[in-house]
Write a protein that holds these residues in place. Structure first.
Motif, PDB file in Angstrom:
ATOM      1  N   ARG A 230       0.834  -1.204   0.000  1.00 32.54           N
ATOM      2  CA  ARG A 230       0.000   0.000   0.000  1.00 32.54           C
ATOM      3  C   ARG A 230       0.872   1.258   0.000  1.00 32.54           C
ATOM      4  N   GLY A 231       0.590   2.139  -0.932  1.00 35.26           N
ATOM      5  CA  GLY A 231       1.325   3.396  -0.993  1.00 35.26           C
ATOM      6  C   GLY A 231       2.724   3.298  -1.555  1.00 35.26           C
ATOM      7  N   ASN A 232       3.105   2.113  -2.083  1.00 34.18           N
ATOM      8  CA  ASN A 232       4.444   1.934  -2.655  1.00 34.18           C
ATOM      9  C   ASN A 232       4.416   2.456  -4.095  1.00 34.18           C
ATOM     10  N   ARG A 233       4.818   3.686  -4.288  1.00 34.94           N
ATOM     11  CA  ARG A 233       4.724   4.343  -5.593  1.00 34.94           C
ATOM     12  C   ARG A 233       5.601   3.665  -6.639  1.00 34.94           C
ATOM     13  N   LEU A 234       6.838   3.353  -6.286  1.00 38.11           N
ATOM     14  CA  LEU A 234       7.754   2.757  -7.253  1.00 38.11           C
ATOM     15  C   LEU A 234       7.294   1.369  -7.671  1.00 38.11           C
ATOM     16  N   LEU A 235       6.773   0.591  -6.724  1.00 35.21           N
ATOM     17  CA  LEU A 235       6.303  -0.751  -7.057  1.00 35.21           C
ATOM     18  C   LEU A 235       5.130  -0.683  -8.028  1.00 35.21           C
ATOM     19  N   HIS A 236       4.158   0.175  -7.749  1.00 33.35           N
ATOM     20  CA  HIS A 236       2.990   0.269  -8.628  1.00 33.35           C
ATOM     21  C   HIS A 236       3.372   0.841  -9.995  1.00 33.35           C
ATOM     22  N   LYS A 237       4.351   1.713 -10.037  1.00 34.65           N
ATOM     23  CA  LYS A 237       4.803   2.221 -11.332  1.00 34.65           C
ATOM     24  C   LYS A 237       5.421   1.111 -12.165  1.00 34.65           C
ATOM     25  N   ASP A 238       6.269   0.281 -11.539  1.00 31.30           N
ATOM     26  CA  ASP A 238       6.890  -0.819 -12.277  1.00 31.30           C
ATOM     27  C   ASP A 238       5.846  -1.827 -12.739  1.00 31.30           C
ATOM     28  N   VAL A 239       4.861  -2.116 -11.895  1.00 34.00           N
ATOM     29  CA  VAL A 239       3.779  -3.022 -12.298  1.00 34.00           C
ATOM     30  C   VAL A 239       3.017  -2.442 -13.481  1.00 34.00           C
ATOM     31  N   TYR A 240       2.785  -1.130 -13.464  1.00 34.45           N
ATOM     32  CA  TYR A 240       2.044  -0.471 -14.547  1.00 34.45           C
ATOM     33  C   TYR A 240       2.817  -0.535 -15.865  1.00 34.45           C
ATOM     34  N   VAL A 241       4.073  -0.135 -15.848  1.00 36.11           N
ATOM     35  CA  VAL A 241       4.818  -0.038 -17.111  1.00 36.11           C
ATOM     36  C   VAL A 241       5.175  -1.403 -17.673  1.00 36.11           C
ATOM     37  N   ARG A 242       5.144  -2.447 -16.863  1.00 33.84           N
ATOM     38  CA  ARG A 242       5.387  -3.789 -17.386  1.00 33.84           C
ATOM     39  C   ARG A 242       4.190  -4.314 -18.167  1.00 33.84           C
ATOM     40  N   ARG A 243       3.000  -3.803 -17.880  1.00 32.63           N
ATOM     41  CA  ARG A 243       1.787  -4.303 -18.534  1.00 32.63           C
ATOM     42  C   ARG A 243       1.195  -3.295 -19.514  1.00 32.63           C
ATOM     43  N   TYR A 244       1.396  -2.014 -19.275  1.00 35.12           N
ATOM     44  CA  TYR A 244       0.798  -0.982 -20.121  1.00 35.12           C
ATOM     45  C   TYR A 244       1.890  -0.035 -20.625  1.00 35.12           C
ATOM     46  N   ASP A 245       1.493   0.796 -21.599  1.00 36.39           N
ATOM     47  CA  ASP A 245       2.418   1.819 -22.094  1.00 36.39           C
ATOM     48  C   ASP A 245       2.575   2.924 -21.059  1.00 36.39           C
ATOM     49  N   GLU A 246       3.803   3.340 -20.841  1.00 37.66           N
ATOM     50  CA  GLU A 246       4.052   4.388 -19.857  1.00 37.66           C
ATOM     51  C   GLU A 246       3.509   5.716 -20.366  1.00 37.66           C
ATOM     52  N   PRO A 247       2.710   6.419 -19.558  1.00 35.58           N
ATOM     53  CA  PRO A 247       2.160   7.709 -20.006  1.00 35.58           C
ATOM     54  C   PRO A 247       3.266   8.705 -20.295  1.00 35.58           C
ATOM     55  N   ARG A 248       2.936   9.638 -21.173  1.00 37.72           N
ATOM     56  CA  ARG A 248       3.894  10.680 -21.504  1.00 37.72           C
ATOM     57  C   ARG A 248       4.083  11.622 -20.323  1.00 37.72           C
ATOM     58  N   CYS A 249       5.242  12.218 -20.248  1.00 41.03           N
ATOM     59  CA  CYS A 249       5.584  13.069 -19.108  1.00 41.03           C
ATOM     60  C   CYS A 249       4.671  14.285 -19.045  1.00 41.03           C
ATOM     61  N   ASN A 250       4.153  14.548 -17.874  1.00 40.43           N
ATOM     62  CA  ASN A 250       3.355  15.742 -17.622  1.00 40.43           C
ATOM     63  C   ASN A 250       3.969  16.512 -16.463  1.00 40.43           C
TER      64      ASN A 250
END
Length: 693
Positions: A230-250
């Motif tokens: 819970r609240g682990n930002r880096l872990l959820h980011k890695d899970v996201y980019v492994r399955r989906y396209d990484e959003p463009r920088c905002n």
């Protein structure tokens, strides 16, 4: 197996078994030991063992003034229970008691004689009703207490073993099942303990490979994993980019945990067979799909987002629930295609259909009338009337596109809401796409494959910056005067192209469709229809499909955001930009030439082009063009670039009279970019449109 289980019993089990034995069994061994012991009393040997009182050990100790052994004393003095000791305890009969009593040395003989005399005196006193017993000395009391404890343990072990044989099979099965469950739980605890002992770096590497749905399940296993995930930002980011396209920088970083949770819910809905659940989640699904499309990789083949959506929308239930819930399918849809309850949801479904990109053109099964050709001898407009037969979707879309009531000042005569806000009316864009898709497919069939089939790949080109330039092509020859003018424009455009955020400069393909004017007039003015009533479907084919190549569009001027068209005032007046998000882009002006592929020899079929590209308050990309014949502006078009900035899908919209004639003509149009390059036009041996796409 039962014996092995009894051999592995803990000391606590043996002691508890001892406590459940009948008092007679507890005291029996002690009676035999006393009856066989030596005593100075001459009458002791004549005492019958049956005449001894049947009392428990605790009563004997109490009469002797000795406190019963405590639980701690029993546990401390108890040896480990092994199969060998169990056999010895079973064989501990009176013979073992004799050896045990006779094995004492001389130092213990006086104590043993004192105990024997005390027991003999106590036995005779109880037989005569005399309950006054003499107390033993401290040394004798301690010895007697020790002997009783050892006897109790030996007897208890044997009795507990015997009781196990008499155990009911159901009870035994339940006990074995509980023991196995305990061992499994103990194994899981040990495994969990070993997992939690790993470093955070190793846990991160392991959990980053877990599917998003399983990651949510991990948080429910224990408090430690819940706290780590819970609240682990880096872990959820890695899970996201492994399955989906990484959003463009905002400017702001996304909430990775919430996005992972939302997309996990989206995938479950798309995989579900629950149709009511899909319909009730239309708004949520539309938002998530648009987010995936906007964040898709520029290379369609490398985009995980697009591949995921394409895979799920092979399922017709997803197509019916999410893409066919606009007003168009109120009449055109089948029994599985019904409009959504609210206007907002109907607009969302129409936009999803446009992003999907493949027109859904089906025959509604709820109608049962037979096909009949219209009687053309009645009037030219009779072909626009419903002849009591089932009609495909494009006939209803065509009635919306050619309904001149849709072309008003507030809609800018284009695909916008009728409130002057410049909000896109996606149901109008959807109708344009369905009509043009039907006409282009028919043109492909009639061209024997020379014209390629377009708009046949779901979600391809529907994301920002998804356009990729193709190789430049050769084009028909043109006048020397045109060459001089275009060279001047090109010199100016070279400095402006770098500032152009829309990617205007290049070669484009355009398609324009229109009805025969007699049919258009009869459809709109022969019968009076209420304002909120939909017109009948149009089953006639458009009179002409005009395919044009918009050649050499080049940037001529770039102005700050909010600037109007040439000769017009600032169009920002009255526009609400409070909900606009992101950076406002400039207004880009362009010019070029357009030549017809059908009749390039006809000077009336070719024209010059000028126009502008700008943003709407919603952030959509609006294209405005003017067609110029012999130096005079004649037609105008308004369109929206489906997919956003620099998308490969192109622009869909409406064309109409530049003076806004309420009697028409008007119709659908679309154009999409082919290449960024501008090659000199030269004659070609073939005019096949395949070279343009």
């Amino acid at each position: 197996m039962c014996c092995r289980r009894r051999g592995n019993r803990s000391p606590v089990i043996v002691t508890l078994s001892k406590m459940a034995i009948d008092k007679y069994q507890d005291h029996k061994a002690e009676k035999r030991a006393i009856a066989r012991g030596s005593s100075p009393d001459p009458n002791f040997s004549r005492i019958d063992t049956g005449s001894l009182p049947d009392v428990a050990n605790n009563e004997i100790l109490e009469k002797a003034g000795i406190a019963p052994p405590s639980y701690d004393e029993v546990m401390v003095s108890q040896p480990a229970v092994t199969p060998e000791r169990r056999r010895e305890s079973k064989q501990g009969s009176p013979e073992a008691s004799d050896e045990e009593l006779a094995g004492h040395d001389d130092e213990d003989s006086e104590v043993l004689q004192e105990v024997s005399r005390w027991l003999s005196t106590r036995s005779r006193g109880q037989a005569q009703g005399d309950h006054e017993d003499a107390a033993l000395s401290d040394e004798a009391s301690a010895w007697l207490k020790e002997q009783l404890v050892q006897r109790s343990l030996a007897e208890g072990t044997g009795v507990a073993a015997d009781a196990g044989h008499k155990e009911d099979w159901r009870t035994r099965w339940q006990r074995e099942k509980a023991e196995r469950a305990g061992r499994r739980a103990e194994g899981r605890v040990r495994a969990m303990a070993s997992l939690l002992e790993l470093s955070h770096e190793l846990l991160h590497c392991i959990f980053a490979e877990v599917d998003p749905a399983d990651l949510a399940a991990l948080t429910l296993t224990c408090h430690d994993l819940n706290s780590y995930i819970r609240g682990n930002r880096l872990l959820h980011k890695d899970v996201y980019v492994r399955r989906y396209d990484e959003p463009r920088c905002n400017d702001t970083e996304p909430d990775w945990e919430k996005q992972v949770q939302d997309l996990t819910k989206l995938e479950r809905l798309l995989e579900s067979e629950n149709k009511p659940a899909k319909l009730n989640s239309l708004g949520f699904v539309a938002d998530q799909i648009m987010r995936l499309v906007n964040a898709a990789h520029r290379n369609n083949e490398l985009s995980s987002n697009l591949q995921l959506l394409i895979e799920h929308f092979h399922d017709t239930t997803n197509v019916d629930a999410f893409l066919c819930s606009s007003t168009l399918f109120d009449r055109a849809g089948n029994e599985n295609q019904q409009p959504a309850e609210t206007e907002e949801l109907r607009q969302a479904s129409a936009k999803l259909h446009c992003l999907f990109g493949v027109p859904i053109d089906v025959v509604p099964s709820r109608l049962t009338h037979s096909y009949q050709r219209p009687d053309l001898s009645v009037s030219p407009s009779s072909c626009t009337r419903l002849q009591m037969r089932p009609l495909p979707t494009h006939t209803y879309a065509r009635s919306k596109v050619y309904d001149l009531r849709q072309y008003t000042e507030h809609t800018l005569w284009g695909p916008f809401m009728d409130d002057g806000s410049q909000r896109v009316d996606w149901e109008k864009v959807e109708a344009v796409m369905v009509v043009l898709g039907f006409n282009l497919n028919k043109f492909t069939e009639r061209s024997d494959g020379r014209w390629p089939c377009i708009w046949d790949k779901p979600f391809i080109g529907a994301s920002p910056n998804s356009y990729s330039s193709q190789a430049a092509i050769a084009a028909p020859s043109r006048d020397i005067e045109d060459d001089d003018n275009m060279l001047k424009i090109r010199e100016l455009a070279l400095a402006l192209d770098a500032q152009d955020p829309y990617g205007v400069t290049g070669t484009w393909m355009r398609v324009v469709c229109f009805l025969d004017y007699n049919d258009l007039y009869a459809f709109n003015f022969s019968t009076r229809v209420e304002t909120d009533e939909q017109r009948e479907p149009i089953d006639t084919e458009e009179g002409i499909i005009d395919l044009e190549e918009s050649i050499k569009l080049q940037v001529t001027k770039i102005e700050p955001p909010g600037s109007g068209d040439e000769g017009e005032e600032d169009e920002d007046d009255g526009m609400d930009w409070s909900n606009f998000r992101g950076e406002r882009l400039p207004v880009v002006h362009f010019r070029g030439n357009s030549r017809s592929l059908h009749a390039s020899w006809d000077p009336n079929a070719n024209s010059k082009i000028r126009g502008t590209v700008r943003q709407t308050p919603e952030g959509e990309i609006r294209w405005t063009t003017f067609s110029i014949f012999h130096g005079e502006e004649r037609w105008r078009s308004e369109g929206i670039q489906v997919g956003g900035l620099r998308s490969g899908r192109g622009v869909l919209g409406n064309w109409f009279d530049k003076d806004y004639d309420i009697h028409g003509p008007a119709g659908p149009t679309a154009f999409w970019k082919i290449t960024d390059e501008l090659e000199e036009e030269r004659s070609r041996s073939s005019s096949s449109p395949l070279a343009y796409y």
